[in-house]
Design a protein around this motif. Structure first.
Motif, mmCIF file in Angstrom:
data_model
loop_
_atom_site.group_PDB
_atom_site.id
_atom_site.type_symbol
_atom_site.label_atom_id
_atom_site.label_comp_id
_atom_site.label_asym_id
_atom_site.label_seq_id
_atom_site.Cartn_x
_atom_site.Cartn_y
_atom_site.Cartn_z
ATOM 1 N N VAL A 63 33.918 36.962 -75.710
ATOM 2 C CA VAL A 63 33.726 38.463 -75.364
ATOM 3 C C VAL A 63 35.038 39.064 -75.504
ATOM 4 O O VAL A 63 36.210 39.021 -75.057
ATOM 5 C CB VAL A 63 32.877 38.600 -74.004
ATOM 6 C CG1 VAL A 63 33.303 40.502 -73.836
ATOM 7 C CG2 VAL A 63 31.768 38.057 -73.731
ATOM 8 N N THR A 64 35.238 40.382 -77.005
ATOM 9 C CA THR A 64 36.121 40.703 -77.139
ATOM 10 C C THR A 64 35.668 42.626 -75.940
ATOM 11 O O THR A 64 36.652 42.953 -76.081
ATOM 12 C CB THR A 64 36.280 41.312 -78.194
ATOM 13 O OG1 THR A 64 35.205 41.619 -78.998
ATOM 14 C CG2 THR A 64 36.625 39.512 -79.130
ATOM 15 N N LYS A 65 34.345 42.421 -75.920
ATOM 16 C CA LYS A 65 34.167 44.261 -75.469
ATOM 17 C C LYS A 65 33.411 43.911 -74.470
ATOM 18 O O LYS A 65 32.151 43.410 -74.900
ATOM 19 C CB LYS A 65 34.346 44.557 -76.647
ATOM 20 C CG LYS A 65 33.841 46.366 -75.741
ATOM 21 C CD LYS A 65 34.054 47.233 -77.153
ATOM 22 C CE LYS A 65 33.613 48.787 -77.094
ATOM 23 N NZ LYS A 65 32.676 49.195 -78.243
ATOM 24 N N LEU A 66 33.180 44.387 -73.653
ATOM 25 C CA LEU A 66 32.472 44.410 -72.934
ATOM 26 C C LEU A 66 31.655 45.749 -72.142
ATOM 27 O O LEU A 66 33.334 47.042 -71.620
ATOM 28 C CB LEU A 66 32.088 44.387 -71.500
ATOM 29 C CG LEU A 66 31.777 42.301 -71.169
ATOM 30 C CD1 LEU A 66 32.685 41.928 -69.711
ATOM 31 C CD2 LEU A 66 31.015 42.188 -71.429
ATOM 32 N N THR A 67 30.714 46.435 -72.214
ATOM 33 C CA THR A 67 30.361 48.175 -71.749
ATOM 34 C C THR A 67 29.217 47.909 -70.560
ATOM 35 O O THR A 67 28.517 46.735 -70.911
ATOM 36 C CB THR A 67 29.826 48.650 -72.873
ATOM 37 O OG1 THR A 67 30.204 48.741 -74.046
ATOM 38 C CG2 THR A 67 28.984 50.485 -72.955
ATOM 39 N N LEU A 102 37.379 37.252 -73.077
ATOM 40 C CA LEU A 102 37.011 36.675 -71.673
ATOM 41 C C LEU A 102 36.782 35.037 -73.301
ATOM 42 O O LEU A 102 36.078 35.617 -74.086
ATOM 43 C CB LEU A 102 35.801 36.879 -71.153
ATOM 44 C CG LEU A 102 36.879 38.524 -70.093
ATOM 45 C CD1 LEU A 102 34.843 38.785 -69.566
ATOM 46 C CD2 LEU A 102 37.558 38.374 -69.439
ATOM 47 N N TYR A 103 36.628 35.033 -71.984
ATOM 48 C CA TYR A 103 36.533 32.727 -72.663
ATOM 49 C C TYR A 103 35.534 32.959 -72.142
ATOM 50 O O TYR A 103 35.269 33.224 -71.180
ATOM 51 C CB TYR A 103 37.319 31.987 -72.536
ATOM 52 C CG TYR A 103 38.385 32.590 -73.576
ATOM 53 C CD1 TYR A 103 38.395 31.537 -74.830
ATOM 54 C CD2 TYR A 103 39.816 33.149 -72.897
ATOM 55 C CE1 TYR A 103 39.665 33.065 -75.588
ATOM 56 C CE2 TYR A 103 40.855 33.792 -73.406
ATOM 57 C CZ TYR A 103 40.838 33.479 -74.807
ATOM 58 O OH TYR A 103 41.942 33.687 -75.830
ATOM 59 N N ALA A 104 34.457 31.524 -72.594
ATOM 60 C CA ALA A 104 33.082 30.917 -71.864
ATOM 61 C C ALA A 104 33.478 30.297 -70.562
ATOM 62 O O ALA A 104 34.285 30.171 -70.718
ATOM 63 C CB ALA A 104 32.479 30.076 -73.427
ATOM 64 N N THR A 105 32.018 30.982 -70.176
ATOM 65 C CA THR A 105 32.476 30.156 -68.469
ATOM 66 C C THR A 105 33.449 31.235 -67.559
ATOM 67 O O THR A 105 33.190 30.363 -66.239
ATOM 68 C CB THR A 105 32.186 28.762 -68.399
ATOM 69 O OG1 THR A 105 33.932 28.329 -68.744
ATOM 70 C CG2 THR A 105 30.704 28.288 -69.139
ATOM 71 N N GLU A 106 33.994 31.826 -68.153
ATOM 72 C CA GLU A 106 35.763 32.433 -67.762
ATOM 73 C C GLU A 106 34.296 33.211 -66.509
ATOM 74 O O GLU A 106 33.273 34.118 -67.220
ATOM 75 C CB GLU A 106 36.130 33.056 -68.146
ATOM 76 C CG GLU A 106 37.524 33.837 -67.208
ATOM 77 C CD GLU A 106 38.562 34.621 -68.465
ATOM 78 O OE1 GLU A 106 39.268 34.948 -67.595
ATOM 79 O OE2 GLU A 106 38.561 34.482 -69.581
ATOM 80 N N ASP A 107 34.848 33.524 -65.159
ATOM 81 C CA ASP A 107 34.369 34.551 -63.965
ATOM 82 C C ASP A 107 34.917 35.853 -64.095
ATOM 83 O O ASP A 107 36.598 35.787 -63.199
ATOM 84 C CB ASP A 107 33.838 33.624 -63.406
ATOM 85 C CG ASP A 107 34.808 33.035 -62.071
ATOM 86 O OD1 ASP A 107 34.929 33.265 -60.816
ATOM 87 O OD2 ASP A 107 35.769 32.256 -62.489
#
Length: 162
Positions: A63-67, A102-107
């Motif tokens: 994920v590069t961007k979250l809104t 964020l990388y896959a499965t990163e919390d």
């Protein structure tokens, strides 16, 4: 020894997760949500202030961007709740030195300061979505709130930064 036990009890009491509900359609649910001063909704919020959420979640892909998107439902009507850009941007509000991408499965933990406008004093179902660059929902939950009038007169409100 008693001082340490009291301090531990205070910390645990202030870190308890808030009981939020799942969104429809099996959207990903956060690991935990903490609403300041609220464990069991409906959460009382004072109009004209910010409602403070800490949202623990993980992503299932790069994920590069979250809104942040919010939908509010009251009296049977659901409408989008517009947020300022600086509030909407999840990546700039991640806690504990986390950052995008964020990388896959990163919390991570997101500090969401939800501005409560000067609205009528009503109960509202609030759906909060974190959406990535592809418009996929990273996490979603529902929290019921009750908008209330704040104290009157010359009252100073202090916010605790925890």
């Amino acid at each position: 020894m008693w001082k340490q036990l009291i301090l531990l009890a205070f910390i645990l009491a202030n870190c308890s997760a808030t009981e939020v509900k799942k969104c429809s359609d099996d959207k990903p649910f956060p690991l935990a949500v903490r609403v300041l001063n609220c464990e069991i909704p409906p959460c009382d919020v004072i109009k004209g202030t910010d409602m403070i959420f800490e949202i623990d979640f993980f992503v299932m892909k790069y994920v590069t961007k979250l809104t942040t998107l919010v939908r509010a439902t009251s009296f049977g009507m659901t409408i989008p709740y517009e947020l300022p850009e600086d509030v909407r941007d999840v990546c700039t509000n991640l806690m504990y030195h986390a950052y995008c991408p964020l990388y896959a499965t990163e919390d991570v933990t997101y500090l969401f300061k939800f501005p409560i406008g000067n609205y009528p004093e009503v109960s509202v179902k609030v759906e909060i979505y974190l959406v990535d660059q592809d418009k996929d929902v990273a996490t979603c939950f529902v929290c019921n709130i009750k908008v209330k009038k704040g104290p009157t007169g010359n009252t100073t409100v202090y916010e605790i930064d925890y």
